[in-house]
Design a protein around this motif. Structure first.
Motif, PDB file in Angstrom:
ATOM      1  N   SER A  43       0.821  -1.212   0.000  1.00  8.87           N
ATOM      2  CA  SER A  43       0.000   0.000   0.000  1.00  8.87           C
ATOM      3  C   SER A  43       0.857   1.265   0.000  1.00  8.87           C
ATOM      4  O   SER A  43       0.324   2.379   0.116  1.00  8.87           O
ATOM      5  CB  SER A  43      -0.932   0.007   1.212  1.00  8.87           C
ATOM      6  OG  SER A  43      -0.201  -0.069   2.429  1.00  8.87           O
ATOM      7  N   ARG A 101      -6.527  -4.200   3.814  1.00  7.88           N
ATOM      8  CA  ARG A 101      -7.308  -3.847   2.620  1.00  7.88           C
ATOM      9  C   ARG A 101      -8.701  -3.358   3.021  1.00  7.88           C
ATOM     10  O   ARG A 101      -9.188  -2.332   2.531  1.00  7.88           O
ATOM     11  CB  ARG A 101      -7.423  -5.058   1.692  1.00  7.88           C
ATOM     12  CG  ARG A 101      -8.146  -4.772   0.373  1.00  7.88           C
ATOM     13  CD  ARG A 101      -8.416  -6.049  -0.405  1.00  7.88           C
ATOM     14  NE  ARG A 101      -9.437  -6.862   0.254  1.00  7.88           N
ATOM     15  CZ  ARG A 101     -10.757  -6.684   0.115  1.00  7.88           C
ATOM     16  NH1 ARG A 101     -11.207  -5.707  -0.655  1.00  7.88           N
ATOM     17  NH2 ARG A 101     -11.613  -7.472   0.727  1.00  7.88           N
ATOM     18  N   ILE A 107      -2.598  -2.892  -2.633  1.00  8.21           N
ATOM     19  CA  ILE A 107      -3.636  -2.231  -1.849  1.00  8.21           C
ATOM     20  C   ILE A 107      -3.570  -0.748  -2.205  1.00  8.21           C
ATOM     21  O   ILE A 107      -2.699  -0.012  -1.736  1.00  8.21           O
ATOM     22  CB  ILE A 107      -3.416  -2.459  -0.341  1.00  8.21           C
ATOM     23  CG1 ILE A 107      -3.430  -3.955  -0.030  1.00  8.21           C
ATOM     24  CG2 ILE A 107      -4.479  -1.733   0.478  1.00  8.21           C
ATOM     25  CD1 ILE A 107      -3.042  -4.298   1.401  1.00  8.21           C
TER      26      ILE A 107
END
Length: 614
Positions: A258, A394, A429
């Motif tokens: 992410s 997530r 993500i």
């Protein structure tokens, strides 16, 4: 070093279960870990169950201080550390008396004869010496002078008697390595890497290990060696991994996927402390770990990190989660993404710090004031922790809320072969932070998932207020309006409910309908899966449903429940999921409950299945 050509008969086994047990200072965890790693390198499927004493340092030789490590290794796929023990290594009388009940009739019993003196027998509660009174006749008992033989093996290395006795675990290891045809090479490499800077200690441990191995090869009383061949696992590169390490790596992977800095705010508590320990080693991956002065500081620091736009995590066990409760309400109110990890243990209060339990489901569901819903996701095995951490992050970022991650002491300290994933196969993500567009920023405006924007503080044009007071919808201003309060409560609940549209449908192991559904969650997966497979092989119409998502449930879950005549819910608590299922779906279910600080045995669940199906 390859094992020597055996001069005794070798018996091939499909699987075996070994347990090392002794004082907490006898090195039983090290012995078990080395045996596990060696078995994994040989290609066996393995499952482990370390068992620690609750006392930090109980008096030596007492039952309260017994430490154990159980390893189940097999040439076929396995899911549990074994119901009964095939070979038990007992380093003293206390270890024998507390573990003997788990050794099967006809099992191998290796005892350190030198520890069975008057004092040791009295501390264990023995009126007579079990090695001589005939009470162990139903086992293949081998009384070995481990202390004496270890001292002889390390003679001349300049060690004190106390230092020499610390090598006894390596003697026991070597004997069991010979018994089950394990190579000494991996452990010899471990000794060199661990003790290489202390040559006399390294040599002593090496000598003790080889002495135990050679004792098994030469002593006439042990007349059979056993061999468990490699398992046919899915092709790939494997390593042995324990749950807390897999969880730490999963968090690290989620941060990288992410493009976020990982922040962990934690206060040390058994059995969650290793998550903090492991992550503190990864400063090179821009991981920031903060060992707070208490649980409240730990969780509020994580909330601050979430507000700052980083991947925020706090980890604890049940007592610590209780202390975090008010701050978790703040995280829900501010609608910030973060992970709350609960590595469950026996409770209530301090309870059983080193024993497993899954009795914090109600705490995760309801343990905050007001209407304060949080999503809950639970790992099923050590390796699964890696993927659960990523999935939880997530969900947290897509829906802008804190997410509970539940594991337990059994999963956290247990281990299994884990196929190392290809990093390129892990899903990214994606996170989008808002930027000023000339219009007035509305911090509680919502997207199709009801998620509010994650604005980075200090971004020009995105200044906004956060805090624990109720927020006005859209603007985020403090509001005491009763209609707005109800609307915000409903919005926060609906946001959690919407997660059901974003998670996979529930899968079944077995037919879509039948006589019985075994419903499980968390660390009961292995025992339940094995029990259901046993029932299916006998022709019973049984299926297994294991829940990863506990709030909300998958969209097809209710349909599955209505497709079976009976539902059995095994839990290591007094029926928490059972009560939720009965209340939410108005379905009659049967609980199988256990709060003894240890996991279900397969036979316990098999017997319950048989009783329900007549």
């Amino acid at each position: 070093m390859a094992t020597a050509t055996p001069s005794k008969p070798v018996s091939d086994l499909v699987e075996a279960t070994v347990r090392f047990c002794g004082d907490s200072g006898d090195g039983m965890q090290l012995a078990g870990t080395q045996f596990t790693n060696t078995s994994a390198l040989l290609g066996n499927d393995v499952a482990t169950f370390p068992d620690f004493p609750a006392e930090i340092r109980a008096p030596r030789g007492t039952k309260a201080g017994v430490s154990g490590f159980q390893i189940h290794f097999s040439s076929t796929e396995i899911f549990t550390p074994g119901d009964t023990v095939d070979a038990l290594v007992a380093m003293n009388p206390a270890a024998l008396v507390t573990n003997l009940a788990d050794l099967r009739d006809g099992g191998i019993l290796l005892v350190n004869k030198d520890a069975f003196d008057k004092k040791g027998l009295e501390q264990a509660g023995y009126a007579t010496d079990p090695l001589e009174d005939g009470s162990l006749e139903k086992y293949k008992m081998h009384s070995v002078e481990m202390t004496k033989l270890t001292r002889l093996a390390v003679e001349g290395l300049g060690l004190s008697q106390k230092e020499a006795d610390r090598c006894r675990n390596f003697f026991a290891m070597g004997l069991v390595f010979w018994l089950y045809d394990r190579s000494l090479e991996p452990t010899l490499r471990f000794i060199e890497s661990k003790f290489g800077k202390l040559p006399s200690v390294a040599q002593a441990n090496t000598n003790a290990l080889k002495a135990g191995f050679n004792y098994g090869e030469t002593v006439e009383a042990i007349n059979t060696q056993y061999h468990v061949g490699p398992a046919k696992l899915k092709p790939g590169t494997y390593r042995n991994i324990e749950g807390n390490l897999a969880l730490a790596w999963g968090l690290l992977a989620a941060a990288r996927l992410s493009n976020k800095r990982l922040f962990l705010g934690a206060y040390p508590i058994t059995p969650a402390s290793d998550v903090l320990h492991y992550l503190s080693n990864y400063k090179n991956f821009d991981v920031l770990t903060f060992q707070a002065e208490d649980e409240i500081a730990a969780v509020t620091s994580a909330i601050g990190a979430a507000f700052a736009g980083e991947m925020a995590v706090t980890a604890s066990s049940g007592p610590g989660i209780a202390l975090k409760g008010e701050a978790l309400g703040l995280a829900v109110m501010t609608e910030l993404p973060m992970l709350v990890i609960n590595v469950q243990r026996g409770g209530p209060s301090t309870g059983l710090p080193t024993k497993t339990e899954q009795a914090d489901l109600n705490q995760a569901l309801f343990g905050r004031n007001g209407e304060c819903p949080m999503p809950i996701i639970a790992a099923r095995s050590p390796g699964d922790c890696f993927y659960v951490a990523q999935e939880a992050w997530r969900i947290a970022t897509r829906f802008m809320l804190p997410v509970f991650v539940l594991t337990d002491g059994y999963i956290a300290n247990g281990s299994e072969p884990w196929q190392i994933p290809n990093v390129s196969d892990l899903p990214r993500i994606d996170i989008n932070h808002p930027i000023a567009n000339g219009e007035e920023f509305q911090p509680y405006a919502r997207d199709e998932r009801l998620a509010r924007p994650w604005a980075i503080p200090g971004t020009p044009g995105l200044e906004h207020r956060i805090g624990g007071l109720e927020k006005a919808n859209i603007t985020g201003n403090v509001s005491y309006d009763p209609i707005n309060h109800e609307k915000m409560c409903l919005l926060r609940q609906q946001k959690v409910d919407n997660i059901a549209d974003d998670i996979p449908l529930q899968e079944l192991d077995g037919p879509d309908s039948g006589d019985l559904l075994v419903l499980s969650w968390g660390g009961t997966y292995g025992s339940c899966a094995t029990a259901v497979h046993t029932a299916q092989k006998s022709g019973q119409k049984v299926s297994h449903c294991h829940l990863r998502y506990l709030n909300p449930f998958p969209k097809n879950f209710e349909k599955i429940l209505h497709s079976f005549d009976k539902i059995l819910i095994p839990e290591l608590n007094l029926g928490q999921l059972n009560a939720v299922i009965r209340a939410k779906f108005l379905i009659d279910t049967v609980g199988l409950n256990k709060v003894q600080g240890k996991p279900f045995s397969v036979i316990e669940i098999v017997n319950k299945i048989n009783s329900l199906l007549g």
